[in-house]
Design a protein around this motif. Sequence first.
Motif, PDB file in Angstrom:
ATOM      1  N   LEU A   1      -3.666  16.949   3.133  1.00 53.66           N
ATOM      2  CA  LEU A   1      -2.067  16.417   3.721  1.00 53.66           C
ATOM      3  C   LEU A   1      -1.167  17.336   3.469  1.00 53.66           C
ATOM      4  O   LEU A   1      -0.233  18.417   3.758  1.00 53.66           O
ATOM      5  CB  LEU A   1      -1.662  14.938   2.974  1.00 53.66           C
ATOM      6  CG  LEU A   1      -0.205  15.182   3.426  1.00 53.66           C
ATOM      7  CD1 LEU A   1       0.436  15.418   4.787  1.00 53.66           C
ATOM      8  CD2 LEU A   1       0.007  13.651   2.663  1.00 53.66           C
TER       9      LEU A   1
ATOM     10  N   GLU B   1      -4.315  11.670  -3.421  1.00 51.03           N
ATOM     11  CA  GLU B   1      -4.871  10.995  -2.444  1.00 51.03           C
ATOM     12  C   GLU B   1      -3.576  10.199  -1.713  1.00 51.03           C
ATOM     13  O   GLU B   1      -2.501   9.456  -2.107  1.00 51.03           O
ATOM     14  CB  GLU B   1      -6.587  10.406  -2.100  1.00 51.03           C
ATOM     15  CG  GLU B   1      -6.234   8.895  -3.622  1.00 51.03           C
ATOM     16  CD  GLU B   1      -7.195   8.504  -3.542  1.00 51.03           C
ATOM     17  OE1 GLU B   1      -8.190   8.694  -2.109  1.00 51.03           O
ATOM     18  OE2 GLU B   1      -7.921   7.964  -4.338  1.00 51.03           O
ATOM     19  N   LEU B   2      -3.851  10.504  -0.228  1.00 54.35           N
ATOM     20  CA  LEU B   2      -2.872   8.904  -0.016  1.00 54.35           C
ATOM     21  C   LEU B   2      -3.567   7.505   0.957  1.00 54.35           C
ATOM     22  O   LEU B   2      -4.540   8.102   1.477  1.00 54.35           O
ATOM     23  CB  LEU B   2      -1.910   9.579   1.438  1.00 54.35           C
ATOM     24  CG  LEU B   2      -0.838  11.180   1.231  1.00 54.35           C
ATOM     25  CD1 LEU B   2      -0.291  11.872   2.180  1.00 54.35           C
ATOM     26  CD2 LEU B   2       0.170   9.812   0.097  1.00 54.35           C
TER      27      LEU B   2
ATOM     28  N   SER C   1       3.539   2.961   2.294  1.00 51.22           N
ATOM     29  CA  SER C   1       3.111   4.145   2.123  1.00 51.22           C
ATOM     30  C   SER C   1       2.744   4.656   2.435  1.00 51.22           C
ATOM     31  O   SER C   1       2.330   6.151   3.645  1.00 51.22           O
ATOM     32  CB  SER C   1       1.167   3.264   1.540  1.00 51.22           C
ATOM     33  OG  SER C   1       1.142   2.036   2.741  1.00 51.22           O
TER      34      SER C   1
ATOM     35  N   ALA D   1      -1.895   4.286   5.400  1.00 54.18           N
ATOM     36  CA  ALA D   1      -0.655   3.515   5.661  1.00 54.18           C
ATOM     37  C   ALA D   1      -0.765   2.150   6.149  1.00 54.18           C
ATOM     38  O   ALA D   1      -1.212   1.685   6.840  1.00 54.18           O
ATOM     39  CB  ALA D   1      -0.019   4.486   7.361  1.00 54.18           C
TER      40      ALA D   1
ATOM     41  N   ALA E   1       0.257   6.860  -6.335  1.00 49.42           N
ATOM     42  CA  ALA E   1       0.684   8.380  -5.530  1.00 49.42           C
ATOM     43  C   ALA E   1       2.263   8.299  -5.175  1.00 49.42           C
ATOM     44  O   ALA E   1       2.924   9.864  -5.638  1.00 49.42           O
ATOM     45  CB  ALA E   1       0.282   8.216  -3.627  1.00 49.42           C
TER      46      ALA E   1
ATOM     47  N   LEU F   1       4.972   8.445   2.898  1.00 50.52           N
ATOM     48  CA  LEU F   1       4.540   8.931   1.915  1.00 50.52           C
ATOM     49  C   LEU F   1       4.298  10.628   2.345  1.00 50.52           C
ATOM     50  O   LEU F   1       4.823  11.921   1.671  1.00 50.52           O
ATOM     51  CB  LEU F   1       2.836   8.498   0.673  1.00 50.52           C
ATOM     52  CG  LEU F   1       3.563   7.476  -0.301  1.00 50.52           C
ATOM     53  CD1 LEU F   1       1.923   6.978  -0.043  1.00 50.52           C
ATOM     54  CD2 LEU F   1       4.324   8.268  -1.185  1.00 50.52           C
ATOM     55  N   PRO F   2       3.623  10.708   2.893  1.00 44.61           N
ATOM     56  CA  PRO F   2       3.810  12.137   4.275  1.00 44.61           C
ATOM     57  C   PRO F   2       5.084  12.819   4.125  1.00 44.61           C
ATOM     58  O   PRO F   2       5.441  14.243   3.900  1.00 44.61           O
ATOM     59  CB  PRO F   2       2.973  11.848   5.555  1.00 44.61           C
ATOM     60  CG  PRO F   2       1.820  10.491   5.263  1.00 44.61           C
ATOM     61  CD  PRO F   2       3.359   9.788   4.181  1.00 44.61           C
TER      62      PRO F   2
ATOM     63  N   ASP G   1      -5.134   0.203  -0.667  1.00 42.96           N
ATOM     64  CA  ASP G   1      -4.729   0.634  -0.620  1.00 42.96           C
ATOM     65  C   ASP G   1      -3.223   0.521  -1.054  1.00 42.96           C
ATOM     66  O   ASP G   1      -2.806   2.280  -1.323  1.00 42.96           O
ATOM     67  CB  ASP G   1      -4.990   0.209   0.610  1.00 42.96           C
ATOM     68  CG  ASP G   1      -6.144   0.878   1.165  1.00 42.96           C
ATOM     69  OD1 ASP G   1      -6.914   1.368   0.883  1.00 42.96           O
ATOM     70  OD2 ASP G   1      -6.851   0.009   2.787  1.00 42.96           O
TER      71      ASP G   1
ATOM     72  N   LYS H   1      -3.282   2.130  -4.859  1.00 37.86           N
ATOM     73  CA  LYS H   1      -3.210   3.772  -4.047  1.00 37.86           C
ATOM     74  C   LYS H   1      -1.672   4.313  -3.528  1.00 37.86           C
ATOM     75  O   LYS H   1      -1.615   5.326  -4.126  1.00 37.86           O
ATOM     76  CB  LYS H   1      -4.514   3.860  -3.357  1.00 37.86           C
ATOM     77  CG  LYS H   1      -5.786   3.292  -4.015  1.00 37.86           C
ATOM     78  CD  LYS H   1      -7.151   4.092  -2.359  1.00 37.86           C
ATOM     79  CE  LYS H   1      -7.705   4.004  -3.230  1.00 37.86           C
ATOM     80  NZ  LYS H   1      -9.536   4.211  -2.662  1.00 37.86           N
ATOM     81  N   GLY H   2      -1.322   3.464  -3.002  1.00 40.00           N
ATOM     82  CA  GLY H   2       0.067   4.446  -2.264  1.00 40.00           C
ATOM     83  C   GLY H   2       1.150   4.028  -3.778  1.00 40.00           C
ATOM     84  O   GLY H   2       1.489   5.405  -3.904  1.00 40.00           O
TER      85      GLY H   2
END
Length: 226
Positions: A3, A113-114, A83, A117, A198, A86-87, A191, A194-195
Amino acid sequence: MNLLSSINNAVNSNTLSDAYGVNREQSNVANAENITANSGKQTLTATELTKNDNTLVLSGRAERAQKIEAMADDFFKGGQFTSAKLPSLIQRLYQDGILSEGQLNRLSNSGFELPPADEQSLSDFIDQQASALSDSEGDKKLAQMLDDAKWVMGAMDFSQSPLVAQKANRVSSQITELLNSEKSLSETQVDQYKGLKALMQLTSMTGEHQQENGQLNSYLALANKH
């Protein structure tokens, strides 16, 4: 696809110049030349240099603070950040010059890491996890971590503050410990955590930006050439 690499490729060269201060540096060079000409080739005193540099620092900090407030209003108002956003957040921070290419590389090299979604807001996820905790010592620590994460999300408009950055960094480390622990977590929980991690990493990196030092070194280098 990486990304961070894709973001670098997507931003045009003019934006890169603005984000890294290239245009600003060129402007500073021109200003330094004008100062030299107007002063009859006299050398700037330390007092004059400090005064001019402080003006640049204050102006840069104010502009950056405005960009961060606008970002927070666009992404975090109403507590509905997910999440999946995030990008877009990373691209916004990069294009606005809040995060530099060097900082993005540091994130990438540190294992950033992403997660997949997810449309559930991170704020709702935090509330959901907190409501299921017990009074055990371990759950109390997890509850405090969740409280801190939600506090950081509510203070994104002040994310360049050392206090916000430090708390975000601590939460990021605690989530890493949680994910590496033997605690049973579902795939969805992993997940979402992790979001959160990040987001905390991005927030911490935003606070680490030492704009004053960068501008001071640049100004001194220019002054010494004249």
